[in-house]
Design an enzyme around this catalytic site. Sequence first.
Site, PDB file in Angstrom:
ATOM      1  N   GLY A  12     -53.512  35.359  17.010  1.00 41.63           N
ATOM      2  CA  GLY A  12     -54.609  36.008  16.277  1.00 41.63           C
ATOM      3  C   GLY A  12     -55.931  35.869  17.013  1.00 41.63           C
ATOM      4  CB  ALA A  13     -56.584  35.034  20.469  1.00 43.11           C
ATOM      5  NE  ARG A  15     -60.376  40.452  12.676  1.00 46.56           N
ATOM      6  CZ  ARG A  15     -60.247  41.358  11.728  1.00 46.56           C
ATOM      7  NH1 ARG A  15     -60.555  42.614  11.992  1.00 46.56           N
ATOM      8  NH2 ARG A  15     -59.824  41.040  10.522  1.00 46.56           N
ATOM      9  CB  VAL A  65     -47.052  35.459  14.454  1.00 45.19           C
ATOM     10  CG1 VAL A  65     -47.986  35.318  15.634  1.00 45.19           C
ATOM     11  CG2 VAL A  65     -47.817  35.758  13.166  1.00 45.19           C
ATOM     12  CG  ASN A  91     -56.703  31.786  14.446  1.00 36.93           C
ATOM     13  OD1 ASN A  91     -57.537  31.252  13.714  1.00 36.93           O
ATOM     14  ND2 ASN A  91     -56.769  33.071  14.778  1.00 36.93           N
ATOM     15  CB  SER A 143     -57.307  27.855   4.252  1.00 38.52           C
ATOM     16  OG  SER A 143     -58.300  28.122   3.282  1.00 38.52           O
ATOM     17  CE1 TYR A 157     -55.562  32.983   3.806  1.00 42.65           C
ATOM     18  CE2 TYR A 157     -56.809  31.504   2.378  1.00 42.65           C
ATOM     19  CZ  TYR A 157     -56.570  32.041   3.624  1.00 42.65           C
ATOM     20  OH  TYR A 157     -57.330  31.638   4.700  1.00 42.65           O
ATOM     21  CE  LYS A 161     -54.300  30.203   5.937  1.00 43.89           C
ATOM     22  NZ  LYS A 161     -54.215  30.284   7.404  1.00 43.89           N
ATOM     23  CB  ILE A 190     -65.257  30.371   9.101  1.00 41.78           C
ATOM     24  CG1 ILE A 190     -64.673  28.966   8.817  1.00 41.78           C
ATOM     25  CG2 ILE A 190     -65.719  30.512  10.549  1.00 41.78           C
ATOM     26  CD1 ILE A 190     -65.625  27.810   8.969  1.00 41.78           C
TER      27      ILE A 190
HETATM   28  N1  LIG Z   1     -62.835  33.010   7.763  1.00 48.13           N
HETATM   29  C1  LIG Z   1     -62.697  32.006   6.916  1.00 48.13           C
HETATM   30  O1  LIG Z   1     -63.585  31.710   6.102  1.00 48.13           O
HETATM   31  C2  LIG Z   1     -61.441  31.173   6.930  1.00 48.13           C
HETATM   32  C3  LIG Z   1     -61.406  30.039   6.108  1.00 48.13           C
HETATM   33  C4  LIG Z   1     -60.265  29.251   6.101  1.00 48.13           C
HETATM   34  C5  LIG Z   1     -59.191  29.578   6.913  1.00 48.13           C
HETATM   35  N2  LIG Z   1     -59.252  30.681   7.704  1.00 48.13           N
HETATM   36  C6  LIG Z   1     -58.076  30.971   8.528  1.00 48.13           C
HETATM   37  O2  LIG Z   1     -58.470  31.107   9.879  1.00 48.13           O
HETATM   38  C7  LIG Z   1     -57.582  32.001  10.560  1.00 48.13           C
HETATM   39  C8  LIG Z   1     -58.397  33.060  11.278  1.00 48.13           C
HETATM   40  O3  LIG Z   1     -59.225  33.694  10.325  1.00 48.13           O
HETATM   41  P1  LIG Z   1     -60.397  34.711  10.713  1.00 48.13           P
HETATM   42  O4  LIG Z   1     -61.422  34.579   9.649  1.00 48.13           O
HETATM   43  O5  LIG Z   1     -60.765  34.571  12.135  1.00 48.13           O
HETATM   44  O6  LIG Z   1     -59.593  36.074  10.439  1.00 48.13           O
HETATM   45  P2  LIG Z   1     -59.647  37.511  11.141  1.00 48.13           P
HETATM   46  O7  LIG Z   1     -59.035  38.442  10.163  1.00 48.13           O
HETATM   47  O8  LIG Z   1     -61.019  37.801  11.652  1.00 48.13           O
HETATM   48  O9  LIG Z   1     -58.666  37.300  12.407  1.00 48.13           O
HETATM   49  C9  LIG Z   1     -57.294  37.123  12.237  1.00 48.13           C
HETATM   50  C10 LIG Z   1     -56.572  37.676  13.466  1.00 48.13           C
HETATM   51  O10 LIG Z   1     -55.164  37.505  13.265  1.00 48.13           O
HETATM   52  C11 LIG Z   1     -54.504  38.693  13.728  1.00 48.13           C
HETATM   53  N3  LIG Z   1     -53.222  38.868  13.082  1.00 48.13           N
HETATM   54  C12 LIG Z   1     -52.973  39.254  11.804  1.00 48.13           C
HETATM   55  N4  LIG Z   1     -51.650  39.384  11.597  1.00 48.13           N
HETATM   56  C13 LIG Z   1     -51.039  39.069  12.773  1.00 48.13           C
HETATM   57  C14 LIG Z   1     -49.679  39.027  13.189  1.00 48.13           C
HETATM   58  N5  LIG Z   1     -48.693  39.353  12.332  1.00 48.13           N
HETATM   59  N6  LIG Z   1     -49.401  38.648  14.456  1.00 48.13           N
HETATM   60  C15 LIG Z   1     -50.393  38.333  15.334  1.00 48.13           C
HETATM   61  N7  LIG Z   1     -51.715  38.369  14.984  1.00 48.13           N
HETATM   62  C16 LIG Z   1     -52.031  38.744  13.717  1.00 48.13           C
HETATM   63  C17 LIG Z   1     -55.476  39.808  13.344  1.00 48.13           C
HETATM   64  O11 LIG Z   1     -55.201  41.019  14.053  1.00 48.13           O
HETATM   65  C18 LIG Z   1     -56.831  39.179  13.681  1.00 48.13           C
HETATM   66  O12 LIG Z   1     -57.211  39.442  15.012  1.00 48.13           O
HETATM   67  C19 LIG Z   1     -56.646  32.569   9.493  1.00 48.13           C
HETATM   68  O13 LIG Z   1     -55.418  31.884   9.521  1.00 48.13           O
HETATM   69  C20 LIG Z   1     -57.380  32.284   8.194  1.00 48.13           C
HETATM   70  O14 LIG Z   1     -56.512  32.152   7.099  1.00 48.13           O
HETATM   71  C21 LIG Z   1     -60.348  31.486   7.741  1.00 48.13           C
END
Ligand SMILES: NC(=O)c1ccc[n+]([C@@H]2O[C@H](COP(=O)([O-])OP(=O)(O)OC[C@H]3O[C@@H](n4cnc5c(N)ncnc54)[C@H](O)[C@@H]3O)[C@@H](O)[C@H]2O)c1
Length: 250
Positions: A12-13, A15, A65, A91, A143, A157, A161, A190
């Site tokens: 998930g890199a 963005r 994934v 991630n 999370s 969700y 987690k 975040i």
């Molecule tokens: N943003 C927050 O506040 C927050 C808080 C707690 C946990 N998280 C966790 O952090 C991680 C990243 O979150 P983010 O905010 O950067 O999210 P985001 O949506 O900006 O990025 C997630 C990335 O994962 C990729 N992705 C989705 N499904 C996929 C798959 N099947 N295979 C490969 N890649 C895939 C997406 O294309 C995207 O680039 C997530 O696991 C999220 O649950 C985020």
Amino acid sequence: MTFEGRVALVTGAARGIGRAVAAALAGQKAGVVLNDIGPEDKLQAVALELSAATGANVIAIVADVKRYDEVQAMVRQVDRTFNRLDILVNNAGIIRRGSIETVTEQDWDDVMAVNLKGTFNCCKAATGIMIRQKHGKIVNVSSVAGKIGDITSAPGYGPSKAGMDALTKTLARQLAHYGINVNAVAPHAIETEMSAEWPPEKRKAIIEAIPLKRLGRPEDVAEAVLFLASDKAAFITGEILDVNGGFIMD
Ligand SMILES: NC(=O)c1ccc[n+]([C@@H]2O[C@H](COP(=O)([O-])OP(=O)(O)OC[C@H]3O[C@@H](n4cnc5c(N)ncnc54)[C@H](O)[C@@H]3O)[C@@H](O)[C@H]2O)c1
């Protein structure tokens, strides 16, 4: 903290948090494999940008994934390219909004498939190399919702987690004797595209509930991930590290 000579795979890199983790690892001279579900040109562009900015060897591999066959092919490609894999950062994640009244069976299945099964798939495929090396670091991006639940995300969700947290501890126990550390970070609030959908009142209320009185940045999470992926965390395994500005203290 240097990661020279180490190779990391970050899912998930393209963005958000995953991109920040990949950038931080490349900044410390790790070879970095960026994974995302696509589109491929976007992921390739991120890889080019990071390698130009850091001089690190950064490559992109598109794979879903959720699909073990795709994950296995990706890990084989990493092995062929680098002949090693030191760090796996799980991630990739998705979220659905709603309540038990509005959530669909499909929402549940989708969230579980990416967040929990996706983490399992990557761990299963990557540990083959790590066991061979007798060395490895796995860091799962969980999370706060896995610890205390969440009122706005659809049910699924938080449980996905919580499942990642239990998987982290299970693998930490099972892989310790191979020299593999398995840990997680538990971020909250975040600033990424995942959180961009929050209306202003919600954003204000979220900040108010955080003792450090700001939202987190992807770089805040990246720093915690790098610590757990480093030799400085050699005696830490099975830990779920809060990155939440003090929102919960457990
Ligand atoms: N943003 C927050 O506040 C927050 C808080 C707690 C946990 N998280 C966790 O952090 C991680 C990243 O979150 P983010 O905010 O950067 O999210 P985001 O949506 O900006 O990025 C997630 C990335 O994962 C990729 N992705 C989705 N499904 C996929 C798959 N099947 N295979 C490969 N890649 C895939 C997406 O294309 C995207 O680039 C997530 O696991 C999220 O649950 C985020």
